[in-house]
Design an enzyme around this catalytic site. Structure first.
Site, mmCIF file in Angstrom:
data_model
loop_
_atom_site.group_PDB
_atom_site.id
_atom_site.type_symbol
_atom_site.label_atom_id
_atom_site.label_comp_id
_atom_site.label_asym_id
_atom_site.label_seq_id
_atom_site.Cartn_x
_atom_site.Cartn_y
_atom_site.Cartn_z
ATOM 1 N N ARG A 45 86.070 7.756 90.808
ATOM 2 C CA ARG A 45 86.385 8.977 90.077
ATOM 3 C C ARG A 45 87.874 9.352 90.096
ATOM 4 O O ARG A 45 88.307 10.197 89.328
ATOM 5 C CB ARG A 45 85.521 10.136 90.580
ATOM 6 N N ASP A 87 84.040 9.953 86.304
ATOM 7 C CA ASP A 87 83.394 10.932 87.174
ATOM 8 C C ASP A 87 81.888 10.750 86.936
ATOM 9 O O ASP A 87 81.404 10.938 85.822
ATOM 10 C CB ASP A 87 83.856 12.337 86.771
ATOM 11 N N PHE A 88 81.155 10.360 87.984
ATOM 12 C CA PHE A 88 79.756 9.948 87.798
ATOM 13 C C PHE A 88 78.872 11.041 87.205
ATOM 14 O O PHE A 88 77.825 10.776 86.637
ATOM 15 C CB PHE A 88 79.144 9.485 89.135
ATOM 16 N N LYS A 141 71.037 0.701 100.594
ATOM 17 C CA LYS A 141 70.251 1.655 101.349
ATOM 18 C C LYS A 141 71.083 2.922 101.661
ATOM 19 O O LYS A 141 72.299 2.826 101.597
ATOM 20 C CB LYS A 141 69.733 0.999 102.617
ATOM 21 N N LYS A 175 72.145 -12.888 105.721
ATOM 22 C CA LYS A 175 72.711 -13.613 106.870
ATOM 23 C C LYS A 175 72.164 -15.039 106.907
ATOM 24 O O LYS A 175 70.954 -15.256 106.715
ATOM 25 C CB LYS A 175 72.385 -12.874 108.178
ATOM 26 N N GLU A 209 74.152 -3.028 119.262
ATOM 27 C CA GLU A 209 75.528 -2.866 118.781
ATOM 28 C C GLU A 209 76.364 -2.196 119.852
ATOM 29 O O GLU A 209 75.845 -1.366 120.605
ATOM 30 C CB GLU A 209 75.548 -1.986 117.538
ATOM 31 N N ASP A 228 67.765 4.021 110.220
ATOM 32 C CA ASP A 228 69.002 3.287 109.931
ATOM 33 C C ASP A 228 68.843 1.776 110.141
ATOM 34 O O ASP A 228 69.423 0.979 109.406
ATOM 35 C CB ASP A 228 70.130 3.829 110.832
ATOM 36 N N HIS A 233 66.292 -3.421 108.505
ATOM 37 C CA HIS A 233 66.737 -4.702 109.062
ATOM 38 C C HIS A 233 65.722 -5.315 110.043
ATOM 39 O O HIS A 233 65.382 -6.491 109.940
ATOM 40 C CB HIS A 233 68.083 -4.539 109.765
ATOM 41 N N LYS A 334 72.756 1.816 119.404
ATOM 42 C CA LYS A 334 74.217 1.908 119.310
ATOM 43 C C LYS A 334 74.770 1.976 120.732
ATOM 44 O O LYS A 334 74.086 2.416 121.646
ATOM 45 C CB LYS A 334 74.631 3.194 118.596
HETATM 46 C C1 BG6 Z 1 73.876 -0.904 108.727
HETATM 47 C C2 BG6 Z 1 73.685 0.359 109.513
HETATM 48 O O1 BG6 Z 1 72.871 -1.056 107.768
HETATM 49 O O2 BG6 Z 1 73.851 -2.028 109.615
HETATM 50 C C3 BG6 Z 1 74.767 0.509 110.563
HETATM 51 O O3 BG6 Z 1 73.704 1.488 108.635
HETATM 52 C C4 BG6 Z 1 74.806 -0.737 111.423
HETATM 53 O O4 BG6 Z 1 74.534 1.664 111.358
HETATM 54 C C5 BG6 Z 1 74.885 -2.001 110.591
HETATM 55 O O5 BG6 Z 1 75.927 -0.622 112.278
HETATM 56 C C6 BG6 Z 1 74.723 -3.237 111.455
HETATM 57 O O6 BG6 Z 1 74.958 -4.397 110.699
HETATM 58 P P1 BG6 Z 1 75.405 -5.759 111.383
HETATM 59 O O7 BG6 Z 1 75.433 -6.756 110.282
HETATM 60 O O8 BG6 Z 1 76.737 -5.510 112.005
HETATM 61 O O9 BG6 Z 1 74.364 -6.060 112.442
#
Ligand code: BG6
Length: 484
Positions: A45, A87-88, A141, A175, A209, A228, A233, A334
């Protein structure tokens, strides 16, 4: 059928575009995987001259690519990009996209925007005449925050695009190791014939992580680790490990098997939530010798307290013939001790022990590492080489590193693979609506159980492997988490 592609990136100045999309497209160009006719419209935008935008992208790429930077590739790549200011929310401004496009080409719209923009963008694209039967849309997502809201997002986009033209990203499917799971399971008879409850004791999936919530407190606090990381995942990894063999390596076949698997997952509800699920939240601690703040002290924290989980551990059962009775232990968090994503398959004990040596009792284990050091390890027991001992045993490991000296000299980022598949019009690595809904359905049950029973988060120190209750979850079954 291959047609010429116009790729339109909405949110071209955002974090995802800079960190992932442009680097991935550059790498595809470098690897000569992009047709010379492919064009990129970078849409955002802000008022900005196209040349300035392209220069900025060049600087970002140069800074991040290190040795992968190549002046010649950049000279070619930069010519593909045009910056278009839209501008969306402004319907009229979409006509500039129509002017830029060419009717004979296939348009791909990449939504690197918050989901609240999906609806308005689709509507305006449609009204501007940009959506035809060949057009594709790529969605990032989160697709909703529960079953109900995910249906709303899908219904909205579905007014303008058919399911065949919607590409829902789960970057874990891009991956290398995740795709390799298909090869491992279905190209190796030896593995496949032992992939069930008669041979496998249990499965562990860990996505740990070291990062915290990276300045996203206000977003993350409404979401939490279940939504998340698990809903998407971890469940996709579970599907790739546990689904039945698809008839072919094609989108419809693979996606049908994944949906069946997701629907076979036994729910966690009020009855079993205390034994099968753990929520945690990190407190201050140390990672790699550095002090790190707790979740509540993170930048942007706007409350006195929060019941949002930054860690989840689950014990899940899959109610079908292959997996009846086999626990799948999932954990993700995390600010954990190390960054590691891996799947560990532990085989059952031998039916009868004939060796005196304790090591003979060790279970075989297959460790599938997604990151770091992508590869597969098979832990086996063999004879110790020694004349002094009659027959002594030891654990040895067979190693299959994915960084194959015969193959490409780098492992491509997930977004490279995913963008390539969108451009090729192949949905095999994208998530169908049915999958999204089945996994939200499962998560909704758990979220409801947590809410009804007022289950709070257990604290864990940053730099640990999560709350002690996560150890108890698995130790109660006489097992333990496989540490790196
Ligand atoms: C994302 C999450 O989808 O994946 C993040 O929203 C997360 O919170 C990330 O850190 C992790 O991805 P990867 O590839 O680093 O394991």
């Amino acid at each position: 059928m291959s047609s010429k592609i116009d790729l339109v990136i909405f949110g071209a100045r955002g974090d995802l575009s800079r960190r992932k999309l442009f680097p991935a497209l550059y790498q595809l160009d470098k690897a000569e995987l992009l047709d010379s006719s492919l064009r990129i419209a970078a849409v955002a935008r802000q008022e900005l001259d196209s040349t300035v935008f392209v220069e900025q992208i060049g600087e970002i790429l140069k800074a991040n690519l290190g040795d992968d930077w190549d002046d010649q590739v950049w000279a070619r790549f930069r010519k593909r990009i045009d910056y278009i200011r839209i501008d969306f929310a402004e319907k009229k401004q979409f006509s500039s996209l129509k002017d830029w496009s060419n009717e004979k080409r296939t348009m791909i719209f990449y939504m690197a925007t918050p989901p609240s923009m999906f609806g308005p963008i689709c509507k305006h694209l449609n009204e501007a005449g940009c959506v035809d039967k060949n057009a594709r849309i790529v969605l990032e997502k989160p697709i909703g925050h529960d079953l109900e809201s995910s249906k709303e997002v899908n219904d909205t986009v579905g007014q303008y695009f058919t399911e065949r033209s919607i590409y829902r990203i789960d970057h874990y499917l891009g991956k290398e190791t995740v795709q390799n799971l298909l090869a491992l399971r279905f190209a190796n008879r030896m593995i496949h014939s032992q992939w069930d409850n008669s041979c496998i004791d249990h499965v562990q999936i860990t996505a740990a992580e070291t990062v915290g919530i990276e300045g996203r407190w206000s977003y993350y606090d409404k979401v939490g680790q279940l939504r998340d990381m698990v809903q998407n995942h971890l469940f996709q990894l579970l599907c790739m490990v546990a689904m039945e063999p698809p008839n072919k390596v094609e989108a419809d076949e693979i996606r049908a098997e994944k949906v069946k698997l997701l629907r076979a997952m036994n729910p966690i509800n009020q009855q079993n939530v205390d034994d099968q699920a753990v929520r945690g939240q990190y407190a201050a601690g140390w990672i790699s010798g550095e002090p790190v703040a707790g979740y509540m002290e993170e930048e942007g924290s706007a409350a006195d307290s929060s019941n949002t989980e930054t860690f989840v551990a689950l014990k899940v059962f899959v109610d079908n013939w292959r997996w009846a009775g086999v626990p799948f232990y999932l954990r993700t968090g995390k600010r954990m001790k190390e960054k590691v994503t891996q799947i560990v398959i532990t085989y059952k004990d031998n039916p009868h022990a004939i060796f005196a040596d304790d090591d003979a009792e060790a279970n075989n284990r297959l460790v599938i590492r997604l990151q770091p050091n992508e590869g597969i390890q098979l832990e086996m027991v063999s004879k110790k080489q020694s004349m002094k001992e009659r027959l002594s045993l030891e654990k040895r490991t067979l190693n299959l590193d994915f960084l194959d000296p015969q193959g490409d000299d780098r492992i491509a980022d997930a977004y490279e693979r995913l963008l390539l598949e969108v451009i090729n019009g192949d949905q095999w690595l994208f998530v169908s609506r049915d999958e999204i809904e089945a996994s939200w359905q499962w998560c909704d049950d758990l979220l409801e159980a947590w809410a009804d029973k007022k289950v709070g988060t257990k604290p864990y120190s940053a730099g640990s492997w999560g709350p002690s209750k996560a150890e108890v979850l698995i130790e109660n079954d006489g097992r333990s988490w496989y540490e790196v």
